[in-house]
Design an enzyme around this catalytic site. Structure first.
Site, mmCIF file in Angstrom:
data_model
loop_
_atom_site.group_PDB
_atom_site.id
_atom_site.type_symbol
_atom_site.label_atom_id
_atom_site.label_comp_id
_atom_site.label_asym_id
_atom_site.label_seq_id
_atom_site.Cartn_x
_atom_site.Cartn_y
_atom_site.Cartn_z
ATOM 1 N N ASP B 17 0.790 -1.235 0.000
ATOM 2 C CA ASP B 17 0.000 0.000 0.000
ATOM 3 C C ASP B 17 0.823 1.286 0.000
ATOM 4 O O ASP B 17 0.282 2.365 0.254
ATOM 5 C CB ASP B 17 -0.974 0.066 1.205
ATOM 6 C CG ASP B 17 -1.893 -1.131 1.263
ATOM 7 O OD1 ASP B 17 -2.532 -1.421 0.234
ATOM 8 O OD2 ASP B 17 -1.954 -1.786 2.321
ATOM 9 N N GLY B 19 2.326 2.819 -2.521
ATOM 10 C CA GLY B 19 2.116 3.677 -3.696
ATOM 11 C C GLY B 19 2.854 3.203 -4.933
ATOM 12 O O GLY B 19 3.265 4.018 -5.762
ATOM 13 N N GLY B 21 1.619 1.664 -7.432
ATOM 14 C CA GLY B 21 0.801 1.885 -8.619
ATOM 15 C C GLY B 21 0.975 3.283 -9.167
ATOM 16 O O GLY B 21 1.266 3.485 -10.347
ATOM 17 N N HIS B 47 -3.374 -1.552 -6.681
ATOM 18 C CA HIS B 47 -2.501 -0.391 -6.884
ATOM 19 C C HIS B 47 -3.327 0.753 -7.446
ATOM 20 O O HIS B 47 -3.818 0.681 -8.571
ATOM 21 C CB HIS B 47 -1.353 -0.775 -7.824
ATOM 22 C CG HIS B 47 -0.492 -1.889 -7.276
ATOM 23 N ND1 HIS B 47 0.512 -2.474 -7.984
ATOM 24 C CD2 HIS B 47 -0.505 -2.507 -6.066
ATOM 25 C CE1 HIS B 47 1.092 -3.416 -7.240
ATOM 26 N NE2 HIS B 47 0.485 -3.454 -6.083
#
Lengths: 302, 466
Positions: B17, B19, B21, B47
């Site tokens: 989680d 970041g 993406g 993502h």
């Protein structure tokens, strides 16, 4: 990481695709389904119909006791639904299949469960689903397979036999001996017929033999030792030893096809299985199981 | 389209989680990379990418570069595919103005495949654990990996998708295998409301055939490629290797048993590059937030619920099977451990700088009672202080489990940075603190969800010898 929401949605859709499912409770049968209770049943009938003018009765009596633990329920529910298809593919045009569950009347609550003869997979599936897989069996060295045989002998009526003189087929899957007698008390308690005495196994088998070809299928080579000699004593060549319980349906269908003369040779059976995409190992297993019986048929033909 | 042969490897140094993406999307746009390779994990990834014009998508199986027209996704051999989830995701992307995501995607013939049975088995096992939950996404990734290791000959792979007969047979076999294996789990879970539909899927005879029919919609023949395909693509320009999950969840380096069935370090990406004979530039980028987060069960030393209102989480709900989403202070102890576990990075990407407040909680040491000295590194002067976690021998789960128990005895020593009145100055101060604390350069900062919210501080290429 997210939360797999697309896969949840896909998964739910897969679950929803099961809406033709009977009620969930069926998977939680806590006792014999009322429709499968043989008590008071006079006759289970296998009859011709316009769509199925050449009906051939086939009974599959499944051992559902704990001793068959590594033939889990899944086999009953996953490969048997294709049994009808397997029979048709083997050249039997109008099979009618009845499922039975056999357990141990000395130990279990639902030692005999009996479906109806069906011509469609959907209906067959229903009976399988209703089957109560007790997984009991207890610690005694046998299951009451003979009760299923007794029921098939005394409480069935079949057009294939009455109109055409053709015997039906009776398959038992199991890994233990039976008992030398059908106990009077079991018949009275489970089927509801008043009896004057226990019926010896020989008598049950010879009575069954009049209207059925009985076979006993042992799930794998490892478990032959426990029961083979017992069953050979009563059924002779019709005890079939398989390599893998997963082959049960293919083996049973092949035995019917060979005995009916719908398929001429083991090679032809193997060919058909290969064409249907069966793995090499499984084809080998089926061939291995049915070869002895095929030889018996050849000897008879001469 | 960049013609330089560069590979950016993006890995999360936390529990996921951070970041990856949004950074992948930015790298694709900023450096013209034409291909995003997913190299670990599978459908449980999430993502988040927000475009400059405000469209949002949570990428699970498509590469996070998919919003950029023409950018391709390749799911490498080491990924685990959930075919039906991919179809669902393609539909969502179409609704967000990306109608051709599937056409731009290839799948390695060696990728493992999740069936409904693996997903159901995963959920039933977790239900059977009751209070002793491990934390799971409920997707079936782990179950699929485990099953493929246990029954290698029967495992479903990408190559099977294009052969319907094989697909049905293998799926049915998987159903039978898992049902047999789970007999005890089924006994325990039968009757639990959450278990009912999972048990049905595992028991119903038509599921395998229905599933195989549904998979056809992927048009697998157009999608599945051999592993040599990647080598030729890598020569064609820039590529982003988009990691999934986080190093602290790594199957061998995470805190057993609260881990994922996937290698979350750079290893799998580097292996793919090696196999492809890649000779271009490689950047290893480690991603961290300005604070710590964790989804689901497992150790989380800097847990600080009071921080939650200051760091709103628009895209990570306490969703479904994973359990709650927790936040806490930036944890330098765990960050150092993650850096050691991946063998270092070339640069850091720091995200969520827009969340920084004047008084910002951080953690550089824990306080712990005596014990666990085999896995905890203590301050030489004050033995009650833990300054680092020991990196164990590789693949030593006993060590990883010791770490889990050790972390349970650790209490964070909360420090607070004063980042100043002016929001503009906070970024520089915090970045400087991170760089000096971890000894690594921060090359990218992210101040919001879109590509325009990224600021590059210089991505110096590193050529890896050999």
């Amino acid at each position: 990481m997210g939360y797999g929401s697309y896969s949840y949605e896909a998964h739910e859709a897969m679950t929803r695709a099961r809406k033709d499912l009977p009620q969930q409770e069926v998977f939680q049968q806590k006792a014999c389904h009322p429709k499968m209770d043989p008590y008071g049943v006079k006759l289970r009938e296998s009859r011709d119909s316009a769509e199925h003018p050449n009906s051939l009765a086939v009974i599959m009596a499944l051992d559902v006791t704990g001793s068959m633990g590594n033939i889990p329920e899944i086999l009953a529910r996953q490969t048997f639904p294709s049994f009808m298809k397997d029979l048709m593919a083997a050249g039997i045009p109008d099979p009618q299949v009845l499922f039975m569950a056999v357990g141990d009347a000395y130990m279990d609550r639902a030692a005999l469960q009996v479906g109806q003869f069906e011509s469609s997979e959907q209906q067959l599936d229903q009976w399988l689903t209703w089957m109560f897989l007790e997984r009991g069996g207890g610690s005694n060295p046998g299951e009451t397979y003979e009760l299923g045989m007794y029921f098939a002998a005394e409480h069935t009526a079949m057009d294939c036999y009455e109109k055409r003189g053709k015997k039906g087929y009776y398959f038992t899957t199991g890994d233990e001996p039976g008992f030398p007698h059908v106990a009077k008390e079991h018949v009275e308690a489970l089927i509801g017929t008043k009896m004057t005495r226990d019926v010896p196994m020989e008598e049950v088998v010879s009575r069954l033999d009049k209207t059925f070809h009985p076979f006993f299928l042992i799930p794998d080579q490892r478990r032959r030792a426990r029961c083979e000699s017992f069953w050979r004593g009563y059924l002779g060549d019709r005890v079939i030893c398989m390599d893998d319980p997963a082959d049960t349906c293919d083996v049973a269908a092949a035995l019917v096809a060979l005995t009916e003369g719908a398929v001429q040779s083991v090679d032809a059976i193997a060919e058909r299985l290969r064409a249907a995409g069966a793995p090499k190992e499984r084809v080998k297993g089926v061939v291995h199981a049915i070869e002895p019986w095929a030889k018996v048929l050849q000897r008879r033909a001469r | 389209m960049s013609t330089s042969r560069t590979a950016w490897l993006v890995v999360d140094l936390g529990f996921g989680d951070a970041g990856k993406g949004t950074l992948t999307d930015w790298l694709v746009r900023r450096h013209g990379a034409g291909l995003v390779v997913r190299f670990n994990g599978g459908a449980q990834a999430g993502h988040n990418v927000v475009t400059d014009d405000g469209r949002h998508h949570t990428f699970a199986q498509f590469g996070a570069g998919t919003f950029v027209p023409g950018v391709r996704t390749h799911l490498a051999r080491s990924t685990i595919l959930h075919p039906l989830a991919m179809l669902v995701e393609a539909r969502y992307l179409a609704e967000r103005g990306v109608p051709d995501a599937l056409e731009r995607t290839t799948l390695s013939e060696g990728a493992r495949i999740i069936t409904p049975f693996h997903q159901a088995a995963n959920r039933l096992r977790e239900l059977a654990r009751g209070a002793g939950r491990h934390g799971t996404c409920g997707v079936g990734v782990g179950e699929t990996v485990r099953d493929a290791l246990a029954s290698p000959g029967d495992a479903l792979h990408g190559g099977d998708l294009a052969q319907p007969a094989v697909l049905v047979r293998k799926a049915r076999a998987a159903q039978e295998r898992l049902r047999a294996e789970l007999s005890e789990v089924l006994r325990v879970t039968r009757g639990l409301p959450q278990a009912t539909s999972e048990i049905t899927l595992l028991e119903h005879p038509n599921v395998a055939a229905n599933w195989a029919d549904a998979v056809e919609a992927l048009r697998p023949r157009e999608r599945v490629v051999g592993d040599d395909w990647l080598a030729s693509r890598l020569r064609g320009g820039g590529t982003v290797f988009e990691g999934a999950q986080g190093v602290l969840l790594d199957e061998w380096r995470g805190f057993h048993p609260h881990t994922t069935w996937s290698t979350c370090t750079f290893d799998l990406a580097l292996e793919l590059l090696r196999e492809a004979g890649f000779d271009g530039e490689v950047h290893r980028l480690g991603v961290l937030r300005t604070y710590a987060t964790r989804h689901g069960e497992g150790p989380f030393p800097t847990d600080e619920p009071a921080l939650a209102p200051r760091v709103p989480e628009p895209h990570n709900g306490a969703g479904g099977w994973q359990g709650g989403f927790r936040v806490g202070a930036f944890d330098a102890v765990l960050a150092r451990y993650a850096l050691a576990a991946v063998g270092g990075v070339d640069a850091l990407a720091l995200t969520h700088l827009d969340r920084l407040a004047r008084h910002w909680p951080v953690c550089t040491t824990y306080r712990a009672p005596p014990g666990y000295d085999d896995v905890l590194v203590r301050d030489t002067v004050d033995a009650s202080r833990v300054t680092a976690l020991r990196l164990g021998p590789h693949r030593d789960l006993a060590h990883q489990e010791r770490l889990t128990h050790a972390l349970a005895t650790c209490e964070r020593v909360r420090e607070e940075l004063d980042l100043g009145e002016q929001p503009d100055g906070r970024t520089d101060r915090f970045v400087a603190w991170v760089e000096s604390t971890l000894g690594i350069r921060v090359a990218v900062t992210s101040h919001g969800p879109a590509a325009r919210d990224k600021r590059e501080r210089g991505l110096t290429p590193r050529v890896r010898p050999g």
